[in-house]
Motif scaffolding. Sequence first.
Motif, mmCIF file in Angstrom:
data_model
loop_
_atom_site.group_PDB
_atom_site.id
_atom_site.type_symbol
_atom_site.label_atom_id
_atom_site.label_comp_id
_atom_site.label_asym_id
_atom_site.label_seq_id
_atom_site.Cartn_x
_atom_site.Cartn_y
_atom_site.Cartn_z
ATOM 1 N N ASN A 22 0.975 -1.199 0.059
ATOM 2 C CA ASN A 22 0.043 0.202 0.009
ATOM 3 C C ASN A 22 0.852 1.393 0.130
ATOM 4 O OD1 ASN A 22 0.972 -0.179 2.497
ATOM 5 N ND2 ASN A 22 -1.085 -0.015 3.640
ATOM 6 N N GLU A 23 2.238 1.026 -0.482
ATOM 7 C CA GLU A 23 3.020 2.278 -0.694
ATOM 8 C C GLU A 23 2.455 3.131 -1.729
ATOM 9 O OE1 GLU A 23 7.276 1.730 -0.447
ATOM 10 O OE2 GLU A 23 7.095 0.120 0.907
ATOM 11 N N SER A 24 2.301 4.792 -1.428
ATOM 12 C CA SER A 24 1.317 5.391 -2.385
ATOM 13 C C SER A 24 2.251 5.506 -3.936
ATOM 14 C CB SER A 24 1.439 6.560 -1.774
ATOM 15 O OG SER A 24 2.859 7.383 -1.553
ATOM 16 N N ASP A 25 3.544 5.478 -3.778
ATOM 17 C CA ASP A 25 4.127 5.451 -5.216
ATOM 18 C C ASP A 25 3.879 4.133 -6.019
ATOM 19 O OD1 ASP A 25 5.884 3.958 -3.497
ATOM 20 O OD2 ASP A 25 7.650 4.625 -4.162
ATOM 21 N N LEU A 26 4.209 3.105 -5.513
ATOM 22 C CA LEU A 26 3.610 2.090 -6.194
ATOM 23 C C LEU A 26 1.883 1.865 -6.315
ATOM 24 C CD1 LEU A 26 4.905 -1.706 -5.501
ATOM 25 C CD2 LEU A 26 2.431 -1.369 -5.592
ATOM 26 N N VAL A 27 1.211 2.206 -5.628
ATOM 27 C CA VAL A 27 -0.148 2.116 -5.916
ATOM 28 C C VAL A 27 -0.625 3.078 -7.200
ATOM 29 C CG1 VAL A 27 -2.311 2.587 -4.921
ATOM 30 C CG2 VAL A 27 -0.735 1.247 -3.594
ATOM 31 N N LYS A 28 0.127 4.214 -7.050
ATOM 32 C CA LYS A 28 -0.178 5.455 -8.038
ATOM 33 C C LYS A 28 0.067 4.853 -9.500
ATOM 34 C CE LYS A 28 1.076 10.141 -9.138
ATOM 35 N NZ LYS A 28 1.897 11.241 -9.034
ATOM 36 N N VAL A 29 1.175 4.019 -9.651
ATOM 37 C CA VAL A 29 1.448 3.683 -10.907
ATOM 38 C C VAL A 29 0.800 2.208 -11.486
ATOM 39 C CG1 VAL A 29 3.695 5.063 -11.087
ATOM 40 C CG2 VAL A 29 3.529 2.693 -10.198
ATOM 41 N N ALA A 30 0.665 1.666 -10.314
ATOM 42 C CA ALA A 30 -0.035 0.255 -10.515
ATOM 43 C C ALA A 30 -1.305 0.139 -10.819
ATOM 44 C CB ALA A 30 0.178 -0.616 -9.193
ATOM 45 N N VAL A 31 -2.258 1.144 -10.522
ATOM 46 C CA VAL A 31 -3.426 1.115 -10.836
ATOM 47 C C VAL A 31 -3.915 1.127 -12.179
ATOM 48 C CG1 VAL A 31 -5.600 2.451 -10.591
ATOM 49 C CG2 VAL A 31 -4.610 1.955 -8.479
ATOM 50 N N PRO A 32 -3.182 2.107 -13.151
ATOM 51 C CA PRO A 32 -3.409 2.508 -14.564
ATOM 52 C C PRO A 32 -2.778 1.329 -15.093
ATOM 53 C CG PRO A 32 -2.013 3.942 -13.783
ATOM 54 C CD PRO A 32 -2.565 3.359 -12.454
ATOM 55 N N ALA A 33 -1.678 0.789 -14.594
ATOM 56 C CA ALA A 33 -0.991 -0.559 -15.488
ATOM 57 C C ALA A 33 -1.792 -1.661 -15.479
ATOM 58 C CB ALA A 33 0.181 -0.894 -14.655
ATOM 59 N N LEU A 34 -2.510 -1.982 -14.160
ATOM 60 C CA LEU A 34 -3.492 -3.163 -14.039
ATOM 61 C C LEU A 34 -4.691 -2.957 -14.982
ATOM 62 C CD1 LEU A 34 -3.999 -5.601 -12.365
ATOM 63 C CD2 LEU A 34 -5.500 -4.075 -10.860
ATOM 64 N N ALA A 35 -5.100 -1.690 -15.203
ATOM 65 C CA ALA A 35 -6.171 -1.528 -16.094
ATOM 66 C C ALA A 35 -5.730 -1.925 -17.483
ATOM 67 C CB ALA A 35 -6.824 -0.278 -16.108
ATOM 68 N N THR A 36 -4.761 -1.425 -17.986
ATOM 69 C CA THR A 36 -4.312 -1.857 -19.299
ATOM 70 C C THR A 36 -4.197 -3.187 -19.328
ATOM 71 O OG1 THR A 36 -3.066 0.280 -19.430
ATOM 72 C CG2 THR A 36 -2.275 -1.265 -20.851
ATOM 73 N N TYR A 37 -3.393 -3.934 -18.337
ATOM 74 C CA TYR A 37 -3.135 -5.361 -18.705
ATOM 75 C C TYR A 37 -4.216 -6.094 -18.737
ATOM 76 C CZ TYR A 37 -0.263 -9.347 -17.494
ATOM 77 O OH TYR A 37 0.102 -10.820 -17.438
ATOM 78 N N PHE A 38 -5.331 -5.902 -17.969
ATOM 79 C CA PHE A 38 -6.546 -6.795 -17.981
ATOM 80 C C PHE A 38 -7.677 -6.491 -18.996
ATOM 81 C CE2 PHE A 38 -5.035 -8.244 -13.956
ATOM 82 C CZ PHE A 38 -5.665 -9.836 -13.966
ATOM 83 N N PHE A 39 -7.380 -5.444 -19.727
ATOM 84 C CA PHE A 39 -8.288 -4.937 -20.747
ATOM 85 C C PHE A 39 -8.710 -6.095 -21.400
ATOM 86 C CE2 PHE A 39 -9.365 -3.442 -25.056
ATOM 87 C CZ PHE A 39 -10.654 -2.529 -24.418
ATOM 88 N N GLY A 40 -10.113 -6.559 -21.905
ATOM 89 C CA GLY A 40 -10.339 -7.607 -22.708
ATOM 90 C C GLY A 40 -9.891 -9.001 -22.210
#
Length: 454
Positions: free
Chosen positions: A349-367
């Motif tokens: 839950n470190e803020s710097d990791l969460v900040k970049v991980a959220v959009p990366a997760l959305a991209t990775y799981f698309f479709g």
Amino acid sequence: MKRENDFSQGSVARNIIELALPMTIAQLINVLYNVVDRIYIGRIPGDGKVALTGLGLTFPIITIITAFANLIGMGGTPLSSIERGKGNNEKAEKIMSNSFTMLLILGIVLTIVGLLVKKPILYLFGASDITFPYADSYISIYLLGTIFVMMGLGLNSYINAQGFAKVGMLSVALGAVINLVLDPIFIYMLEMGVSGAAWATVISQFCSCIWILRFLTGKQTILKLRKKDMKLDSKIVKRILGLGSSGFVMAITNSSVQVVCNATLSVFGGDLYIGVMTVINSIREIVMMPVQGITSGAQPVMSYNYGAKAYKRVITGIKFSTIVCVVYATLAWMMVHFFGSFFIKIFNNESDLVKVAVPALATYFFGFFMMSFQFAGQSTFVALGKSKQAVFFSIFRKVIIVVPLTILLPRMGYGVTGVFMAEPISNFIGGIACYVTMLLTVGRGLKMEMTKVN
């Protein structure tokens, strides 16, 4: 023979569900071996983020070990199920006992080779001087349990294939519970850190392995491990390796993708993004479990009925598993998309990791639902002994699509986002290609066989 072990009787959907539910739970529990380690390690005070990144660097090695277990387990169980469907239990037992010998030999070889080459391999996979000590501490101990991993994964599939899915689930649950108990004790109470997580995993895998061997040599099982059948038969070995090469190639290509992703991310994003990919891979493993459970549960049912020449039931199995997987994967995609932050914070839950991980997760799981078609088509090829087709599509999606895209997209201006884009693109192209080919080849072939029988 009990009805639950005769897949030519009763509802096909019910047969699949009765196997798939405990197998899904078992696979989900199996993922806990590594995921729980990541959760605890990611929360080590002060070192959590770096330790998690170091652990992520070991994934390709762990995946390679899994690949060799799949080579034997996924190669032998469909062949064994087909023989059992024909009523030839002696031949089925010989296939299983040969698999035991192969797993034992490969386990010893992988342990020795792994310990010898771990340092250059970890640096090749993207380790830095900061992350290497953590990766080295974990993998050095993990490799000592290679034989237990091989036996557990490779032989448990024979328990499931006989219809004893609940026993197979308990086999995995036993190790997972032990791992859950030992992790906090070793990591925190005894202050062993990453090494403690590795020892907890090895001990738990040892316990699962012993449980499985006791069952397959006991009175309950239909097919028994017999010493007289453990001498390797070259014909059986070739058939196991031929059919198992699909699961092997799939796992090896996954490892290759992990290596390329880590290496590319280290250049374009640094250690932080390798940590992000570690978290995303952990989420993917959990979310994919029901899809793998359904397709794994469908395989013995389809193999058995194929051996029994009940071709209509095979087609029913293909349709049912496909529909269930697509519906689930669509719902899972929506959950990850809307609640991405929640899933990421489970691990760190470190803020710097969460900040970049959220959009990366959305991209990775698309479709994400398109992944279901790849699994459904691939499992059908394996269940019916079509090794060449299964191997081709394993290579096609990962090696021909994902790896080049992972290398090219970041250099085309997409940066680290390009690494995460490669997966959804491959799901669409690979999923459609695999499933359509399966329908045009296997589907038509089964319908022709039905016409002959009628």
